[in-house]
Motif scaffolding. Structure first.
Motif, short mmCIF file in Angstrom:
data_model
loop_
_atom_site.label_atom_id
_atom_site.label_comp_id
_atom_site.label_asym_id
_atom_site.label_seq_id
_atom_site.Cartn_x
_atom_site.Cartn_y
_atom_site.Cartn_z
N ASP A 1 0.83 -1.19 0.00
CA ASP A 1 0.00 0.00 0.00
C ASP A 1 0.87 1.25 0.00
O ASP A 1 1.52 1.56 1.00
CB ASP A 1 -0.90 0.01 1.22
N ASP A 2 0.86 1.97 -1.10
CA ASP A 2 1.63 3.21 -1.18
C ASP A 2 0.90 4.36 -0.52
O ASP A 2 1.51 5.25 0.05
CB ASP A 2 1.92 3.55 -2.64
N ARG A 3 -0.42 4.33 -0.60
CA ARG A 3 -1.20 5.41 0.00
C ARG A 3 -1.57 5.02 1.43
O ARG A 3 -1.90 3.87 1.71
CB ARG A 3 -2.45 5.66 -0.82
N PRO A 4 -1.55 5.97 2.35
CA PRO A 4 -1.82 5.63 3.75
C PRO A 4 -3.25 5.15 4.00
O PRO A 4 -3.48 4.30 4.83
CB PRO A 4 -1.53 6.93 4.51
N GLY A 5 -4.23 5.66 3.28
CA GLY A 5 -5.61 5.27 3.52
C GLY A 5 -6.07 4.11 2.67
O GLY A 5 -7.22 3.67 2.78
N GLY A 6 -5.21 3.59 1.80
CA GLY A 6 -5.61 2.53 0.87
C GLY A 6 -6.06 1.27 1.57
O GLY A 6 -7.07 0.66 1.20
N ARG A 7 -5.33 0.87 2.59
CA ARG A 7 -5.68 -0.35 3.31
C ARG A 7 -7.00 -0.19 4.06
O ARG A 7 -7.82 -1.10 4.09
CB ARG A 7 -4.56 -0.73 4.27
N LEU A 8 -7.22 0.99 4.62
CA LEU A 8 -8.46 1.25 5.34
C LEU A 8 -9.66 1.21 4.40
O LEU A 8 -10.70 0.64 4.73
CB LEU A 8 -8.36 2.61 6.04
N VAL A 9 -9.50 1.78 3.20
CA VAL A 9 -10.59 1.75 2.20
C VAL A 9 -10.90 0.31 1.81
O VAL A 9 -12.07 -0.08 1.71
CB VAL A 9 -10.19 2.59 0.96
N LEU A 10 -9.86 -0.50 1.62
CA LEU A 10 -10.08 -1.90 1.26
C LEU A 10 -10.79 -2.67 2.37
O LEU A 10 -11.65 -3.51 2.11
CB LEU A 10 -8.76 -2.57 0.91
N GLU A 11 -10.43 -2.39 3.61
CA GLU A 11 -11.08 -3.07 4.73
C GLU A 11 -12.55 -2.69 4.82
O GLU A 11 -13.40 -3.56 5.06
CB GLU A 11 -10.34 -2.76 6.02
N TYR A 12 -12.87 -1.40 4.64
CA TYR A 12 -14.27 -0.99 4.67
C TYR A 12 -15.05 -1.56 3.49
O TYR A 12 -16.20 -1.97 3.64
CB TYR A 12 -14.40 0.54 4.70
N ALA A 13 -14.43 -1.59 2.31
CA ALA A 13 -15.10 -2.19 1.15
C ALA A 13 -15.35 -3.67 1.39
O ALA A 13 -16.42 -4.20 1.02
CB ALA A 13 -14.24 -1.99 -0.10
N ASN A 14 -14.42 -4.36 2.03
CA ASN A 14 -14.60 -5.77 2.36
C ASN A 14 -15.80 -5.95 3.29
O ASN A 14 -16.61 -6.86 3.11
CB ASN A 14 -13.32 -6.30 3.00
N LEU A 15 -15.93 -5.08 4.27
CA LEU A 15 -17.07 -5.16 5.19
C LEU A 15 -18.39 -4.87 4.48
O LEU A 15 -19.39 -5.56 4.71
CB LEU A 15 -16.87 -4.19 6.37
N VAL A 16 -18.40 -3.86 3.63
CA VAL A 16 -19.64 -3.49 2.92
C VAL A 16 -20.09 -4.63 2.00
O VAL A 16 -21.26 -5.04 2.02
CB VAL A 16 -19.45 -2.18 2.13
N PHE A 17 -19.16 -5.16 1.20
CA PHE A 17 -19.54 -6.25 0.31
C PHE A 17 -19.90 -7.49 1.10
O PHE A 17 -20.81 -8.24 0.72
CB PHE A 17 -18.40 -6.55 -0.68
N GLY A 18 -19.22 -7.73 2.20
CA GLY A 18 -19.58 -8.86 3.05
C GLY A 18 -21.00 -8.74 3.56
O GLY A 18 -21.77 -9.71 3.54
N PHE A 19 -21.38 -7.54 4.01
CA PHE A 19 -22.75 -7.31 4.48
C PHE A 19 -23.75 -7.53 3.35
O PHE A 19 -24.80 -8.16 3.55
CB PHE A 19 -22.89 -5.90 5.05
N LEU A 20 -23.44 -7.04 2.14
CA LEU A 20 -24.35 -7.22 1.02
C LEU A 20 -24.52 -8.69 0.65
O LEU A 20 -25.64 -9.15 0.37
CB LEU A 20 -23.85 -6.43 -0.19
N TYR A 21 -23.42 -9.45 0.67
CA TYR A 21 -23.50 -10.87 0.35
C TYR A 21 -24.33 -11.62 1.38
O TYR A 21 -25.14 -12.49 1.04
CB TYR A 21 -22.10 -11.49 0.27
N VAL A 22 -24.14 -11.30 2.66
CA VAL A 22 -24.90 -11.97 3.71
C VAL A 22 -26.38 -11.60 3.59
O VAL A 22 -27.26 -12.46 3.75
CB VAL A 22 -24.34 -11.62 5.10
N ALA A 23 -26.67 -10.33 3.30
CA ALA A 23 -28.06 -9.90 3.16
C ALA A 23 -28.73 -10.61 1.99
O ALA A 23 -29.89 -11.06 2.10
CB ALA A 23 -28.12 -8.39 2.99
N GLU A 24 -28.02 -10.73 0.90
CA GLU A 24 -28.58 -11.43 -0.26
C GLU A 24 -28.86 -12.90 0.06
O GLU A 24 -29.93 -13.44 -0.27
CB GLU A 24 -27.63 -11.33 -1.44
#
Length: 193
Positions: free
Chosen positions: A1-24
């Motif tokens: 990760d070259d950008r400092p917030g890149g890892r945080l964005v990926l972790e939040y995206a993982n949580l959001v998609f995880g929630f959507l998959y579970v809801a579906e």
């Protein structure tokens, strides 16, 4: 990760998609039933299949459960986020048809591979019989026979010379298979021949 917030964005995206998959998955289970309502008639006269009776839903279920284990930090899980791309197969009908055709053709593909291995075995045995020992060279490449190579030390280094096989040779069946594989798939096959 070259950008400092890149890892945080990926972790939040993982949580959001995880929630959507579970809801579906939860919505599908509520509508179709998990196991018990397979084949039960609907008011409109159609038959429905329970969620886990369809193969594609089983794949979806395993992917979502594995994802939940990863999100909860289970120590025994491997990071298999790339497996989530299999969910695309569940959505696109044309990809489902292709994968199902490949699965139906798998036994015939195994038979074809066995025939190819038999042909390689025949050519491997032929190669051992014809070329055993012919791919060996002196370690410095100066002599053509083992007797000449082993009698004098290397004048540049003063070390004893050795009579060695190249990387690819036909001295036994295992290396013959490897040589045939190299000839079949590698760019430098002309060097072997």
């Amino acid at each position: 990760d070259d950008r400092p917030g890149g890892r945080l964005v990926l972790e939040y995206a993982n949580l959001v998609f995880g929630f959507l998959y579970v809801a579906e998955m939860a919505a599908k289970i509520l509508v179709m039933g998990f196991l018990g309502r397979a084949g039960e008639a609907h008011p409109d006269g159609e038959r429905s299949a329970a969620y886990l009776t369809e193969t594609w839903n089983r794949i979806d279920f395993v992917i979502v459960m594995w994802m939940l284990l990863e999100l909860w930090g289970a120590p025994f899980t491997l990071n298999l986020r790339c497996v989530r791309t299999l969910r695309i197969l569940i959505r696109v009908e044309a990809l489902k048809v292709v994968v199902e055709a490949l699965m139906k053709a798998a036994p015939q593909i195994v038979y074809i591979c066995l025939v190819c291995l038999f042909v390689w075995l025949v050519f491997g045995i032929l190669g051992v019989q014809l070329f055993k020992g012919h791919y060996a060279r002196c370690s410095d490449g100066s002599f053509a026979s083992p007797a000449e190579c082993l009698t004098e030390p290397d004048p540049r280094t003063g070390e004893a010379r050795a009579w060695r096989n190249g990387e690819v040779h036909f001295d036994h069946l295992g290396m013959a298979f490897l040589a045939l594989f190299d000839v079949a798939v590698v760019e430098g096959w002309a060097d072997i021949m």
